[in-house]
Design a protein around this motif. Structure first.
Motif, mmCIF file in Angstrom:
data_model
loop_
_atom_site.group_PDB
_atom_site.id
_atom_site.type_symbol
_atom_site.label_atom_id
_atom_site.label_comp_id
_atom_site.label_asym_id
_atom_site.label_seq_id
_atom_site.Cartn_x
_atom_site.Cartn_y
_atom_site.Cartn_z
ATOM 1 N N MET A 197 39.508 -30.839 -55.207
ATOM 2 C CA MET A 197 40.249 -31.046 -56.452
ATOM 3 C C MET A 197 41.585 -31.716 -56.127
ATOM 4 O O MET A 197 42.281 -31.298 -55.213
ATOM 5 C CB MET A 197 40.476 -29.695 -57.123
ATOM 6 N N SER A 198 41.936 -32.758 -56.864
ATOM 7 C CA SER A 198 43.162 -33.495 -56.583
ATOM 8 C C SER A 198 44.380 -32.688 -56.996
ATOM 9 O O SER A 198 44.315 -31.832 -57.880
ATOM 10 C CB SER A 198 43.147 -34.833 -57.310
ATOM 11 N N SER A 199 45.482 -32.989 -56.334
ATOM 12 C CA SER A 199 46.725 -32.327 -56.714
ATOM 13 C C SER A 199 47.875 -33.307 -56.599
ATOM 14 O O SER A 199 47.794 -34.307 -55.881
ATOM 15 C CB SER A 199 46.994 -31.108 -55.841
ATOM 16 N N LEU A 200 48.919 -33.047 -57.307
ATOM 17 C CA LEU A 200 50.140 -33.845 -57.261
ATOM 18 C C LEU A 200 51.305 -32.872 -57.289
ATOM 19 O O LEU A 200 51.376 -32.002 -58.149
ATOM 20 C CB LEU A 200 50.197 -34.803 -58.451
ATOM 21 N N LYS A 201 52.193 -33.029 -56.312
ATOM 22 C CA LYS A 201 53.384 -32.176 -56.256
ATOM 23 C C LYS A 201 54.626 -33.055 -56.296
ATOM 24 O O LYS A 201 54.657 -34.125 -55.688
ATOM 25 C CB LYS A 201 53.406 -31.339 -54.974
ATOM 26 N N VAL A 202 55.642 -32.582 -56.999
ATOM 27 C CA VAL A 202 56.897 -33.321 -57.144
ATOM 28 C C VAL A 202 57.993 -32.614 -56.364
ATOM 29 O O VAL A 202 58.102 -31.386 -56.409
ATOM 30 C CB VAL A 202 57.332 -33.398 -58.626
ATOM 31 N N PHE A 203 58.798 -33.423 -55.678
ATOM 32 C CA PHE A 203 59.920 -32.880 -54.906
ATOM 33 C C PHE A 203 61.191 -33.599 -55.307
ATOM 34 O O PHE A 203 61.186 -34.807 -55.535
ATOM 35 C CB PHE A 203 59.685 -33.071 -53.406
ATOM 36 N N LEU A 204 62.276 -32.848 -55.366
ATOM 37 C CA LEU A 204 63.575 -33.391 -55.750
ATOM 38 C C LEU A 204 64.573 -33.212 -54.616
ATOM 39 O O LEU A 204 64.707 -32.118 -54.065
ATOM 40 C CB LEU A 204 64.092 -32.656 -57.005
ATOM 41 N N ASP A 205 65.276 -34.290 -54.301
ATOM 42 C CA ASP A 205 66.407 -34.227 -53.373
ATOM 43 C C ASP A 205 67.657 -34.041 -54.220
ATOM 44 O O ASP A 205 68.167 -34.998 -54.802
ATOM 45 C CB ASP A 205 66.475 -35.530 -52.564
ATOM 46 N N VAL A 206 68.119 -32.827 -54.327
ATOM 47 C CA VAL A 206 69.239 -32.525 -55.230
ATOM 48 C C VAL A 206 70.513 -33.244 -54.809
ATOM 49 O O VAL A 206 71.381 -33.538 -55.638
ATOM 50 C CB VAL A 206 69.507 -30.997 -55.343
ATOM 51 N N GLU A 207 70.658 -33.524 -53.523
ATOM 52 C CA GLU A 207 71.858 -34.225 -53.043
ATOM 53 C C GLU A 207 71.852 -35.681 -53.501
ATOM 54 O O GLU A 207 72.910 -36.280 -53.714
ATOM 55 C CB GLU A 207 71.910 -34.185 -51.505
ATOM 56 N N ALA A 208 70.681 -36.257 -53.659
ATOM 57 C CA ALA A 208 70.580 -37.679 -54.017
ATOM 58 C C ALA A 208 70.656 -37.905 -55.527
ATOM 59 O O ALA A 208 71.053 -38.978 -55.982
ATOM 60 C CB ALA A 208 69.274 -38.260 -53.474
ATOM 61 N N CYS A 209 70.291 -36.913 -56.312
ATOM 62 C CA CYS A 209 70.272 -37.071 -57.771
ATOM 63 C C CYS A 209 71.688 -37.215 -58.307
ATOM 64 O O CYS A 209 72.551 -36.382 -58.038
ATOM 65 C CB CYS A 209 69.589 -35.858 -58.404
ATOM 66 N N THR A 210 71.916 -38.266 -59.071
ATOM 67 C CA THR A 210 73.246 -38.476 -59.659
ATOM 68 C C THR A 210 73.212 -38.370 -61.184
ATOM 69 O O THR A 210 74.210 -38.647 -61.843
ATOM 70 C CB THR A 210 73.818 -39.843 -59.251
ATOM 71 N N GLY A 211 72.050 -38.040 -61.747
ATOM 72 C CA GLY A 211 72.009 -37.720 -63.170
ATOM 73 C C GLY A 211 71.794 -38.877 -64.126
ATOM 74 O O GLY A 211 72.298 -38.849 -65.236
#
Ligand code: SF4
Length: 68
Positions: A1-15
């Motif tokens: 079964m396929s899956s997709l996971k999302v990851f966030l680099d909080v230091e890189a996010c500028t909004g």
């Protein structure tokens, strides 16, 4: 079964907010407009909008890992 996971680099996010504009069921914002992930493993019907949101983040703060 396929899956997709999302990851966030909080230091890189500028909004910039593109992620939660393009995929509001998957991403939200905190009080300062920075990204918060609502669904780290979005279901099939939300994956296309998730890919688009990740691809258009100007800071490269989001990435996905997919398995076939
Ligand atoms: S588009 Fe990128 S920089 Fe903008 S809020 Fe989302 S993760 Fe952060």
């Amino acid at each position: 079964m396929s899956s997709l996971k999302v990851f966030l680099d909080v230091e890189a996010c500028t909004g910039h907010g593109r992620c939660y504009s393009l995929a509001p069921a998957v991403f939200s914002s905190d009080d300062l407009g920075h990204c918060e992930i609502l669904l780290a493993e979005p279901p099939e019907e939300l994956r296309e909008s998730t890919r688009r949101a990740v691809a258009t983040c100007p800071e490269g703060a989001l990435r996905i890992e997919e398995t076939a």
